[in-house]
Structures are given as structure tokens and as C-alpha cells.
Design an enzyme around this catalytic site. Sequence first.
Site, PDB file in Angstrom:
ATOM      1  N   HIS A  71     -23.526  10.352  24.103  1.00  0.00           N
ATOM      2  CA  HIS A  71     -23.032  11.526  23.380  1.00  0.00           C
ATOM      3  C   HIS A  71     -23.423  11.382  21.908  1.00  0.00           C
ATOM      4  CE1 HIS A  71     -19.945   8.791  22.029  1.00  0.00           C
ATOM      5  NE2 HIS A  71     -19.532   8.581  23.283  1.00  0.00           N
ATOM      6  N   ALA A  72     -22.972  12.336  21.096  1.00  0.00           N
ATOM      7  CA  ALA A  72     -23.396  12.369  19.689  1.00  0.00           C
ATOM      8  C   ALA A  72     -22.953  11.124  18.908  1.00  0.00           C
ATOM      9  CB  ALA A  72     -22.865  13.629  19.016  1.00  0.00           C
ATOM     10  N   GLY A  73     -21.911  10.436  19.378  1.00  0.00           N
ATOM     11  CA  GLY A  73     -21.494   9.185  18.719  1.00  0.00           C
ATOM     12  C   GLY A  73     -22.582   8.125  18.860  1.00  0.00           C
ATOM     13  N   HIS A  74     -23.136   8.012  20.073  1.00  0.00           N
ATOM     14  CA  HIS A  74     -24.228   7.052  20.285  1.00  0.00           C
ATOM     15  C   HIS A  74     -25.464   7.448  19.455  1.00  0.00           C
ATOM     16  CE1 HIS A  74     -22.011   6.774  24.288  1.00  0.00           C
ATOM     17  NE2 HIS A  74     -21.960   5.540  23.842  1.00  0.00           N
TER      18      HIS A  74
HETATM   19  P1  AMP Z   1     -19.944   2.609  24.614  1.00  0.00           P
HETATM   20  O1  AMP Z   1     -21.115   3.207  25.326  1.00  0.00           O
HETATM   21  O2  AMP Z   1     -18.707   3.437  24.677  1.00  0.00           O
HETATM   22  O3  AMP Z   1     -19.756   1.159  24.949  1.00  0.00           O
HETATM   23  O4  AMP Z   1     -20.333   2.635  23.067  1.00  0.00           O
HETATM   24  C1  AMP Z   1     -21.551   2.100  22.612  1.00  0.00           C
HETATM   25  C2  AMP Z   1     -21.538   2.058  21.112  1.00  0.00           C
HETATM   26  O5  AMP Z   1     -21.349   3.377  20.605  1.00  0.00           O
HETATM   27  C3  AMP Z   1     -20.395   1.206  20.553  1.00  0.00           C
HETATM   28  O6  AMP Z   1     -20.853   0.506  19.412  1.00  0.00           O
HETATM   29  C4  AMP Z   1     -19.362   2.236  20.191  1.00  0.00           C
HETATM   30  O7  AMP Z   1     -18.483   1.819  19.161  1.00  0.00           O
HETATM   31  C5  AMP Z   1     -20.252   3.369  19.708  1.00  0.00           C
HETATM   32  N1  AMP Z   1     -19.524   4.633  19.790  1.00  0.00           N
HETATM   33  C6  AMP Z   1     -18.871   5.153  20.859  1.00  0.00           C
HETATM   34  N2  AMP Z   1     -18.257   6.320  20.525  1.00  0.00           N
HETATM   35  C7  AMP Z   1     -18.533   6.528  19.208  1.00  0.00           C
HETATM   36  C8  AMP Z   1     -18.182   7.549  18.270  1.00  0.00           C
HETATM   37  N3  AMP Z   1     -17.412   8.582  18.618  1.00  0.00           N
HETATM   38  N4  AMP Z   1     -18.636   7.442  17.005  1.00  0.00           N
HETATM   39  C9  AMP Z   1     -19.404   6.374  16.624  1.00  0.00           C
HETATM   40  N5  AMP Z   1     -19.767   5.382  17.466  1.00  0.00           N
HETATM   41  C10 AMP Z   1     -19.341   5.457  18.733  1.00  0.00           C
END
Ligand code: AMP
Length: 282
Positions: free
Chosen positions: A35-38
Site C-alpha cells: 500500500h502507499a505506506g510501503h
Molecule cells: P509490513 O509489510 O506491514 O511488514 O511493513 C513493511 C514495512 O512498511 C515496515 O517497515 C513497516 O513499518 C512499513 N509500513 C507499514 N505501514 C506503514 C505506513 N502506514 N506508513 C509508513 N510505513 C509503513
Amino acid sequence: MLSPLRTIADLRKTVRQYRSQGESVGLIPTMGSLHAGHIALLEEAKKETRRQIVTIFVNPAQFGPREDFASYPRQEEADCRLLEEAKADVLFAPSIEEMYPSGFLSRVEVGALADRLCGPFRPGHFSGVATIVTKLLLQSLPDCAYFGEKDFQQLRVIQQVTKDLDIPVSIRGVPTKRETDGLALSSRNAYLSPEQRQKAFLLPHLLETIAEKISQGQGITALLAEAKGQLMQSGFGPIDYFELADEETLSPVSSLRRPARLFAAVYLGKTRLIDNWKVGTS
Ligand code: AMP
């Protein structure tokens, strides 16, 4: 479409090619369902490095026996398309056997940082995270690796591990990307029903307002109790924690002598939401 690399050997070969051309490398570890966070992590990496490697691996070692490893959302094709659009150079998406071949025995243990906040509620989680991230870092040997502040404890754990183990990489924290109502983007938000999704904004809303009141000098204990009460009244719960902690040690604090953040982990139905908010002191 971006075609994923599946083996550590292919990953190393690609990084060797980049290095032979004098190019810098940024690593963005994820569990996919992007998603946009990644993508915010990828964009940050682009500012600082010539090549960006995104990894997707749903790491069984960081899930507890009653957690959502089996049902965690997986959508590799859509992820590949998104990464192609966002112009990532490489997607590394290894199999479980590639990362944990038969006979695998070792684990990276982190100590006190892993015992705070989520630690007691997710035994073994941060050791699982530290182990897989250490492996990914040693497999790719990037200049910088990018992690979201959304998972602030994870970010701190990785900073500590790379420092303690002398892994030559710079760990970068990236601010949390949010929906317009404030909810932090998360792959697990897909678990929320429409009604739960409508309510979910209350968590970041409370974090923000309580952080503001704390920085104005209002009583911390009463504010934390008030926030928990409001969450329970609105149908959230159980609340694993809603607390003020030191940004570096993650220990609970009751005054603002050093940089601190509010941290929360709260259930909404079966979905465990985590979030945090900086308390503006320094
Ligand atoms: P995940 O796939 O949930 O394990 O996340 C992978 C990376 O993306 C980790 O470093 C998370 O902290 C980061 N991440 C997930 N959601 C967000 C978000 N909303 N904003 C910024 N980084 C994010």
C-alpha cells in the site's frame, strides 16, 4: 511486469552487478500486500540510493501460533504491478524453504527493547523479525534499509540489532502514512468490516489529542486512563497497551524529560491495530 527474484544467489548476483557499476543500494523489507505506506519507504529510498530492492516475505518466525500467518493477505501479482509502476528495481520474494532451509537453527535475540510494548503480547515476535531482517541485510548488504515509524518498536529493534552486530547499513525511519481520517495504512486494515473501519479513526484521533494535551502539561496518568475509557466505550478492546514511553528505550515514562511517544495496541473486533504518536517536546 517486474519479475521477482526467488533465490539468495540471484539477489547477490544482482547486487554485485550494481556494485560493479558503483551504484548504491536501498533495501525495503515488507510482507507484501503493498500500500502507499510501503511506497513511501520506496520513495524515501529513491532520494538516497541509486537502486532499490523491495522484499516480500511473510515470515512465519514472527507470527505466534494463534496469530494470522495462514490468513495474512497475499497478493503478489498486484504487488508486482504496483512496484513496476513505482519503479522499484528489484523484487526479492523468496520461498520459506529458501529462507529457512531444513536444518535451520539460529535466531537473533534482542533483549530489553523486545520486552517492551508489544513484547509481552507477542512472545518471540521481535526475535523472528530481528532474525529475518538480519538475514535480508546480510543477503543484500545494502547501504540503507528503510522501515516505517508505524512499527516504531520494530524500527528501534532493527536499529539496535544492526548496531550491536556491526552490520554495515544505515537504518532509516520513515513517517507513518495515513488515510485521510488519520488511520495508519496497514495490510491488516483489510480485516476491518465497514463499520469497524468507520470507527477505527478514533485510535489515531485519541493519540493525537492526548499527545497534544500531554505536551501542554496536563496530567499523563489521567489522560491515558481517559483515552482507554473512550476506546472501550466505543467498542474497542481488549487494549493491550496505551502508554507513554521513551523513544529510545521504549520504557514507560511519567514525565517529559526525554523525547517520548504515545504507543497503542488495541483490538477492534479481531483486528489488532497498532499506532504511535510523537509527543512534541523537543
Ligand atoms: P509490513 O509489510 O506491514 O511488514 O511493513 C513493511 C514495512 O512498511 C515496515 O517497515 C513497516 O513499518 C512499513 N509500513 C507499514 N505501514 C506503514 C505506513 N502506514 N506508513 C509508513 N510505513 C509503513
